[in-house]
Design a protein around this motif. Structure first.
Motif, PDB file in Angstrom:
ATOM      1  N   UNK A  60       0.965  -1.181   0.090  1.00 49.12           N
ATOM      2  CA  UNK A  60      -0.122   0.040   0.070  1.00 49.12           C
ATOM      3  C   UNK A  60       0.708   1.307  -0.198  1.00 49.12           C
ATOM      4  N   UNK A  61       2.129   1.058  -0.078  1.00 53.08           N
ATOM      5  CA  UNK A  61       2.906   2.244   0.027  1.00 53.08           C
ATOM      6  C   UNK A  61       3.851   2.521  -1.239  1.00 53.08           C
ATOM      7  N   UNK A  62       3.880   3.690  -1.795  1.00 49.61           N
ATOM      8  CA  UNK A  62       4.869   3.931  -2.792  1.00 49.61           C
ATOM      9  C   UNK A  62       6.333   3.712  -2.702  1.00 49.61           C
ATOM     10  N   UNK A  63       6.834   3.290  -3.779  1.00 45.73           N
ATOM     11  CA  UNK A  63       8.426   2.834  -3.615  1.00 45.73           C
ATOM     12  C   UNK A  63       9.096   4.086  -3.464  1.00 45.73           C
ATOM     13  N   UNK A  64      10.359   3.891  -2.830  1.00 44.95           N
ATOM     14  CA  UNK A  64      11.340   5.417  -2.748  1.00 44.95           C
ATOM     15  C   UNK A  64      11.564   5.724  -4.026  1.00 44.95           C
ATOM     16  N   UNK A  65      11.415   7.309  -4.233  1.00 48.31           N
ATOM     17  CA  UNK A  65      11.857   7.980  -5.563  1.00 48.31           C
ATOM     18  C   UNK A  65      13.266   7.960  -5.437  1.00 48.31           C
ATOM     19  N   UNK A  66      14.265   7.605  -4.584  1.00 49.89           N
ATOM     20  CA  UNK A  66      15.545   7.922  -4.617  1.00 49.89           C
ATOM     21  C   UNK A  66      16.117   6.328  -5.173  1.00 49.89           C
ATOM     22  N   UNK A  67      16.945   6.446  -5.935  1.00 54.42           N
ATOM     23  CA  UNK A  67      17.603   5.132  -6.652  1.00 54.42           C
ATOM     24  C   UNK A  67      18.261   4.438  -5.333  1.00 54.42           C
ATOM     25  N   UNK A  68      18.683   3.306  -5.775  1.00 57.95           N
ATOM     26  CA  UNK A  68      19.175   2.435  -4.637  1.00 57.95           C
ATOM     27  C   UNK A  68      20.717   2.356  -4.576  1.00 57.95           C
ATOM     28  N   UNK A  69      21.393   3.427  -4.057  1.00 57.47           N
ATOM     29  CA  UNK A  69      22.604   3.621  -3.947  1.00 57.47           C
ATOM     30  C   UNK A  69      23.190   3.602  -2.560  1.00 57.47           C
ATOM     31  N   UNK A  70      24.530   3.588  -2.379  1.00 53.89           N
ATOM     32  CA  UNK A  70      25.293   3.450  -1.216  1.00 53.89           C
ATOM     33  C   UNK A  70      24.980   4.524  -0.209  1.00 53.89           C
ATOM     34  N   UNK A  71      24.684   5.869  -0.560  1.00 63.65           N
ATOM     35  CA  UNK A  71      24.441   7.101   0.037  1.00 63.65           C
ATOM     36  C   UNK A  71      22.967   7.066   0.256  1.00 63.65           C
ATOM     37  N   UNK A  72      22.176   6.861  -0.493  1.00 61.30           N
ATOM     38  CA  UNK A  72      20.801   6.879  -0.459  1.00 61.30           C
ATOM     39  C   UNK A  72      20.206   5.702   0.593  1.00 61.30           C
ATOM     40  N   UNK A  73      20.966   4.498   0.545  1.00 61.81           N
ATOM     41  CA  UNK A  73      20.538   3.548   1.760  1.00 61.81           C
ATOM     42  C   UNK A  73      20.642   4.162   3.208  1.00 61.81           C
ATOM     43  N   UNK A  74      21.791   4.703   3.356  1.00 60.31           N
ATOM     44  CA  UNK A  74      22.186   5.388   4.592  1.00 60.31           C
ATOM     45  C   UNK A  74      21.219   6.516   5.082  1.00 60.31           C
ATOM     46  N   UNK A  75      20.770   7.242   4.136  1.00 61.45           N
ATOM     47  CA  UNK A  75      19.624   8.261   4.032  1.00 61.45           C
ATOM     48  C   UNK A  75      18.117   7.752   4.451  1.00 61.45           C
ATOM     49  N   UNK A  76      17.937   6.812   3.977  1.00 61.36           N
ATOM     50  CA  UNK A  76      16.864   6.106   4.003  1.00 61.36           C
ATOM     51  C   UNK A  76      16.672   5.467   5.423  1.00 61.36           C
TER      52      UNK A  76
END
Length: 257
Positions: A60-76
């Motif tokens: 029921x939730x939209x996927x993250x708009x950020x791409x799956x990268x090393x920096x993005x994982x830590x931010x998420x």
């Protein structure tokens, strides 16, 4: 064939990325969730509960708009843990309200030292009874369903990957603490009134008959009166507490009036 496998891998990566982002928020919430996140619940059980909530909430939730990268994982991880802790602390404050109400009631009726270590957090017997009753009532009335709805709606108020404003969170936190203590004093009001009437009557009797040891006569009376009042008022107190909890879960970030 290879093109189909590549498309399948892309879909799988997107689903795993979406499920991971939801799991981070849900796991932080479950660690503080009443009944499911208690200290007596094993860590493996909490992990299973978090996974179960993730399977329910992720579609029921939209996927993250950020791409799956090393920096993005830590931010998420950072933003979603913060969002989950905000929601979890808000719900956990209602358990604090029950514990505070039980402590006030026990102190007012001279029952503060009975079974004080029955829980992981030392509270008087009245607090233990109210907390156990409140947890059982919340679970029986569908706490898991309401929490799932709350998490799904929380993505509108706390979008995925966005850090909430510090000023808004601090103002919200002060409001929730004020609501928790206001609810605690409201629930403990009958016991405080009983204590005041008891002490006034004891003072009048002591003034009329100074030779009588009124403390020895009045101690059993206040203890028995407190237990009887708890037996009679517990259903009303717990229903009032459950209504306040459900109102919070329905709109967790609503300002307290």
């Amino acid at each position: 064939m290879m093109q189909n496998l590549a498309e399948l891998m892309d879909i799988t990566d997107a689903l795993l990325w979406q499920g991971f982002a939801v799991f981070v928020r849900v796991s932080a919430l479950v660690s503080l969730l009443p009944a499911f996140g208690e200290q007596s619940v094993p860590a493996r059980v909490k992990l299973g509960i978090a996974l179960a909530f993730t399977f329910i909430i992720a579609p029921a939730v939209s996927a993250p708009v950020q791409p799956m990268q090393f920096e993005t994982v830590f931010w998420i991880i950072f933003t979603e843990i913060t969002a989950g802790l905000i929601l979890g602390i808000g719900i956990r404050l209602f358990i604090l309200a029950l514990q505070t109400a039980g402590s006030i009631a026990a102190q007012s009726t001279s029952l503060a030292q009975i079974l004080g270590g029955a829980m992981a957090e030392p509270v008087p017997a009245m607090g233990h009874i109210l907390v156990m009753g409140g947890l059982a009532l919340a679970v029986m009335t569908g706490l898991h369903v309401r929490v799932s709805e709350m998490v799904i709606l929380s993505y509108q108020m706390l979008p995925m990957g966005q850090f909430p404003s510090g000023a808004d969170v601090s103002e919200w936190g002060v409001d929730q603490i004020r609501r928790a203590f206001s609810l605690a004093f409201t629930l403990a009001a009958p016991f405080v009134v009983l204590s005041v009437l008891y002490n006034v009557a004891l003072g009048v009797i002591n003034k009329a008959m100074p030779q009588l040891m009124v403390a020895f006569v009045g101690a059993p009376v206040i203890t028995a009166g407190g237990l009887m009042l708890l037996c009679l008022s517990a259903p009303l107190l717990l229903s009032t507490w459950l209504e306040a909890l459900n109102n919070f879960i329905a709109n967790p970030l609503e300002p307290v009036p």
